[in-house]
Design a protein around this motif. Sequence first.
Motif, PDB file in Angstrom:
ATOM      1  N   GLY A  45      58.896  63.157 -32.480  1.00 31.16           N
ATOM      2  CA  GLY A  45      59.030  63.406 -31.044  1.00 31.16           C
ATOM      3  C   GLY A  45      59.792  64.651 -30.661  1.00 31.16           C
ATOM      4  N   LYS A 177      65.340  54.029 -30.879  1.00 35.31           N
ATOM      5  CA  LYS A 177      66.636  53.749 -30.216  1.00 35.31           C
ATOM      6  C   LYS A 177      67.491  52.861 -31.111  1.00 35.31           C
TER       7      LYS A 177
ATOM      8  N   ARG B  87      63.348  65.546 -23.922  1.00 34.59           N
ATOM      9  CA  ARG B  87      62.431  64.406 -23.798  1.00 34.59           C
ATOM     10  C   ARG B  87      62.439  63.540 -25.059  1.00 34.59           C
ATOM     11  N   GLY B  88      62.191  64.197 -26.205  1.00 32.97           N
ATOM     12  CA  GLY B  88      61.945  63.444 -27.426  1.00 32.97           C
ATOM     13  C   GLY B  88      63.189  62.867 -28.086  1.00 32.97           C
ATOM     14  N   LEU B  89      64.345  63.423 -27.766  1.00 31.36           N
ATOM     15  CA  LEU B  89      65.577  62.917 -28.379  1.00 31.36           C
ATOM     16  C   LEU B  89      66.505  62.289 -27.342  1.00 31.36           C
ATOM     17  N   ASP B  92      64.374  59.792 -24.863  1.00 31.58           N
ATOM     18  CA  ASP B  92      63.703  58.703 -25.602  1.00 31.58           C
ATOM     19  C   ASP B  92      64.701  57.813 -26.347  1.00 31.58           C
ATOM     20  N   LEU B  93      65.832  58.398 -26.771  1.00 32.92           N
ATOM     21  CA  LEU B  93      66.798  57.621 -27.554  1.00 32.92           C
ATOM     22  C   LEU B  93      67.949  57.087 -26.712  1.00 32.92           C
ATOM     23  N   ASP B  94      67.904  57.350 -25.405  1.00 32.19           N
ATOM     24  CA  ASP B  94      68.992  56.902 -24.511  1.00 32.19           C
ATOM     25  C   ASP B  94      70.355  57.405 -24.991  1.00 32.19           C
TER      26      ASP B  94
END
Lengths: 192, 177
Positions: A45, A177, B87-89, B92-94
């Motif tokens: 990503g 996450k 966006r991707g880190l 997306d990973l909060d």
Amino acid sequence: MIDSAEATRLIYQHAGSATVIPTMTALRLWRALGLRLERDFPLVGAMGKASSLGLGVALAQPQHKVIILDGDGSLLNNLGTLVTIGNMSPPNLYHFVYQDGVYTTTGGQPIPGAHIVRFADMARAAGYRSAYDFSDLEAFASELPRILAQQGPVLVCLRVRHPPTLPPLAVGQIDRKKAIRQVRQTLTGRPA
Amino acid sequence: MVTTSGISADRVVEAFRQSGVTHIVWLPDSETGFLYEALVREKSLTLVPVAREGESMAVAAGLWMGGKVPLVLIQSTGFFESGDSIRGLVLDLDLPLVMCIGYRGYERTTPRTQRPDSAAVYLEPVLQAWGIPYYLVESDEDVGRIVQAFREAEQRQGPVAVLMCTEYTAARRRGNA
């Protein structure tokens, strides 16, 4: 040329307690061996950023080895990372680059400079403590324990060809996450 | 040190220290370059200079994964450049990441869409589109917002931006704004 699956298996065998950050095609091969959920963070990503993320972990945990499994197209996507890493010079960072000369994920189109680029030379010039370029599996297998025992930052370019069928990436099956918090808990001993 | 911007570098760095920041991941810019000497003096901070801003988000993510408290310090143009990494880190990973962003071209009294520098036209709408809360820091009186940003990032488990509006304050001092 080195069989990429065999090279990955060798790294897997020698990774020990290191945190491993695989991305792109290397991630497919690593996952096929079994992602170590408490230690490994799969980078999907954010193309090209595996080495940058690995640098952050290496700086945060200087006593802990960090292994990055990068692709050649990915590294080209974030080439300044070599200088950023060389400048910070973390002794616990080991950067493996799978050089197959193509964008495997998108169907095998050639990367720019596929037959020209020499990542090991670039890494040395950018300040990495040492850099290697392997196209023979036996030579790589013989040197790998010594490479992982020396001070980083080290870049290891692996001239690879892939198996006819690659394991699926299956991004949707990875809860990133949760993954980053699991590794954080392992590294810090604090609940996520 | 108080710069022509009207914001004290020492007060800003003290806000970073109060917030527990361990690493500043940065690429110098015109709005926040005045912080450099104060950042170097503060021994509790490690500076991690990057070659391009997109790296900063990933380096910060790694630092956070390793248990540290990073701050990203870049210009708005670098924020735009970092789009896919945000966006991707970060999103997306909060990630509870505070980004301190030099607000290039900021002019408080000029309607946003009429500002001559498009960097100042698009910054806030992009932050809003991504759902990233933000605070403006125009003077020393606003520096407490930096500490607030760290609290909010931790509470929401997501990114918060602090926009450093030093061009506006410098112009105000000169009587042009």
